[in-house]
Design a protein around this motif. Structure first.
Motif, PDB file in Angstrom:
ATOM      1  N   ALA A  58       0.824  -1.209   0.000  1.00  0.00           N
ATOM      2  CA  ALA A  58       0.000   0.000   0.000  1.00  0.00           C
ATOM      3  C   ALA A  58       0.864   1.268   0.000  1.00  0.00           C
ATOM      4  O   ALA A  58       0.869   2.025  -0.978  1.00  0.00           O
ATOM      5  N   LEU A  59       1.619   1.498   1.069  1.00  0.00           N
ATOM      6  CA  LEU A  59       2.447   2.703   1.134  1.00  0.00           C
ATOM      7  C   LEU A  59       3.572   2.667   0.107  1.00  0.00           C
ATOM      8  O   LEU A  59       3.818   3.637  -0.610  1.00  0.00           O
ATOM      9  N   GLY A  60       4.276   1.533   0.044  1.00  0.00           N
ATOM     10  CA  GLY A  60       5.382   1.423  -0.903  1.00  0.00           C
ATOM     11  C   GLY A  60       4.918   1.580  -2.333  1.00  0.00           C
ATOM     12  O   GLY A  60       5.565   2.248  -3.147  1.00  0.00           O
ATOM     13  N   GLY A  61       3.780   0.967  -2.665  1.00  0.00           N
ATOM     14  CA  GLY A  61       3.259   1.080  -4.016  1.00  0.00           C
ATOM     15  C   GLY A  61       2.871   2.503  -4.363  1.00  0.00           C
ATOM     16  O   GLY A  61       3.107   2.980  -5.483  1.00  0.00           O
ATOM     17  N   ALA A  62       2.286   3.217  -3.399  1.00  0.00           N
ATOM     18  CA  ALA A  62       1.905   4.610  -3.636  1.00  0.00           C
ATOM     19  C   ALA A  62       3.131   5.475  -3.902  1.00  0.00           C
ATOM     20  O   ALA A  62       3.141   6.303  -4.824  1.00  0.00           O
ATOM     21  N   ILE A  63       4.171   5.295  -3.107  1.00  0.00           N
ATOM     22  CA  ILE A  63       5.394   6.081  -3.299  1.00  0.00           C
ATOM     23  C   ILE A  63       6.044   5.749  -4.629  1.00  0.00           C
ATOM     24  O   ILE A  63       6.473   6.641  -5.373  1.00  0.00           O
ATOM     25  N   ALA A  64       6.110   4.461  -4.969  1.00  0.00           N
ATOM     26  CA  ALA A  64       6.706   4.060  -6.243  1.00  0.00           C
ATOM     27  C   ALA A  64       5.948   4.667  -7.417  1.00  0.00           C
ATOM     28  O   ALA A  64       6.551   5.147  -8.387  1.00  0.00           O
TER      29      ALA A  64
END
Length: 338
Positions: free
Chosen positions: A16-22
């Motif tokens: 969730a967070l990592g995917g959003a930042i990526a």
């Protein structure tokens, strides 16, 4: 995007967070940076085929961003910047993969809830500098192979959820706090903040990142396990007088441990409880994991509060009781999922 010292960037754990930042990084002008992610399962396959679809809060359509995606970090070259989107209890198993991404100057931004494994590195507040937390870092694998000197701490205030493979939804505009363990404002942390700001991410730099860690943990240590034990949304917890009182008791214990370690939390427990009454029908990350049959993030959020209470001679009876209950819940949930 203006010139950055980070030419290669990998998000390790693009949930969730990592995917959003990526997705936000990859949607910027990528001429100067190569963005990659390490993910797994159906989520990985969806990212490979169609990129990450990111629904920002209130958006009518998703941002779609493509990037290199792999399950094996060894397929990627060493990176200038690694951003981990893993939870604290998932990091130890990821050490071999993270190490493959490191060169001599690689910095690692670790987005973590709760007390992080590197907490006491260059700590001038507690009197326990360089103390290692075995329960967060078994056998010191993170400490010795990744190295706390590489870490840039990160506290995230961002509601995010993977709603389908390759698809992430944000519930608010979010705010991320970065901090060097030493408290210094280094060229690396300024460059990291600038990079993320250019990607549309709200960033601030803290000279006392441990204070920020504890301030957020006051909420996480209370709401996450209580929500898992009761399956209640945060608003439901605060509408129940007994549960709301328990939230305040946990917050008091967390604040006492933080202050015994030299941290300063400006907001009182009473103010924090009152502010929590304004939170809507949010499903905590621990409740999300419970319902998905995943292992729960217990140790960084609850277990370490209890162990650091013992280290500092601060009683934590409510947290200890919750720890025992949620540990048994996790054990039974894992048995049911297997």
């Amino acid at each position: 995007m203006t010139s950055s010292p980070f030419k290669t960037i990998c998000v390790y754990g693009a949930g969730a967070l990592g995917g959003a930042i990526a997705a936000k990084l990859a949607s910027c002008d990528g001429a100067q940076t190569q963005i990659s992610v390490v993910a797994r399962g159906a989520h990985l396959e969806s990212i490979r085929s169609g990129g990450i679809r990111l629904w920002e809060a209130g958006a009518d359509s998703p941002l779609v961003a493509r990037m290199t995606a792999t399950a094996d970090a060894g397929e990627l070259p060493p990176q200038d910047l690694v951003i981990t989107g893993l939870k604290g209890h998932q990091l130890a198993a990821a050490v071999p993969g993270i190490v493959k991404l490191l060169h001599s100057g690689t910095r690692v931004v670790m987005i973590l809830n709760g007390v992080p494994w590197w907490y006491f590195h260059r700590d001038r507040q507690s009197g326990h500098a360089e103390y290692q937390l075995e329960e967060l870092d078994p056998n010191g694998e993170l400490w010795h192979r990744v190295g706390p000197e590489r870490v840039i701490g990160c506290v995230a205030y961002q509601g995010a959820e993977v709603i389908a493979p390759g698809e992430v939804r944000l519930s608010n505009s979010g705010h991320f706090i970065l901090g060097e363990p030493s408290g210094e404002t280094t060229a690396d942390i300024e460059a990291t903040a600038a990079l993320l700001q250019q990607a549309g991410i709200n960033i601030s730099i803290s000279g006392r990142i441990r204070d920020d860690i504890w301030s957020k943990l006051m909420g996480n240590a209370a709401f996450n396990p209580i929500s898992a034990l009761t399956r209640a949304l945060m608003s439901d917890i605060m509408e129940d007088p007994a549960l709301a009182a328990m939230v305040g008791q946990v917050m008091s214990e967390v604040k006492a441990v933080a202050e015994a370690l030299g941290s300063q939390i400006a907001m009182s427990v009473e103010e924090r409880v009152e502010r929590s009454r304004q939170i809507g029908p949010v499903r905590t990350s621990m409740l999300q994991d419970l319902l998905a049959g995943k292992a729960l993030e217990i140790t960084p959020l609850v277990g370490v509060v209890v162990s650091l209470g013992k280290l500092t001679n601060v009683p934590t009876p409510i947290s200890a009781t919750i720890l025992a209950l949620v540990t048994q819940l996790d054990r039974k949930n894992q048995q049911g999922a297997s």
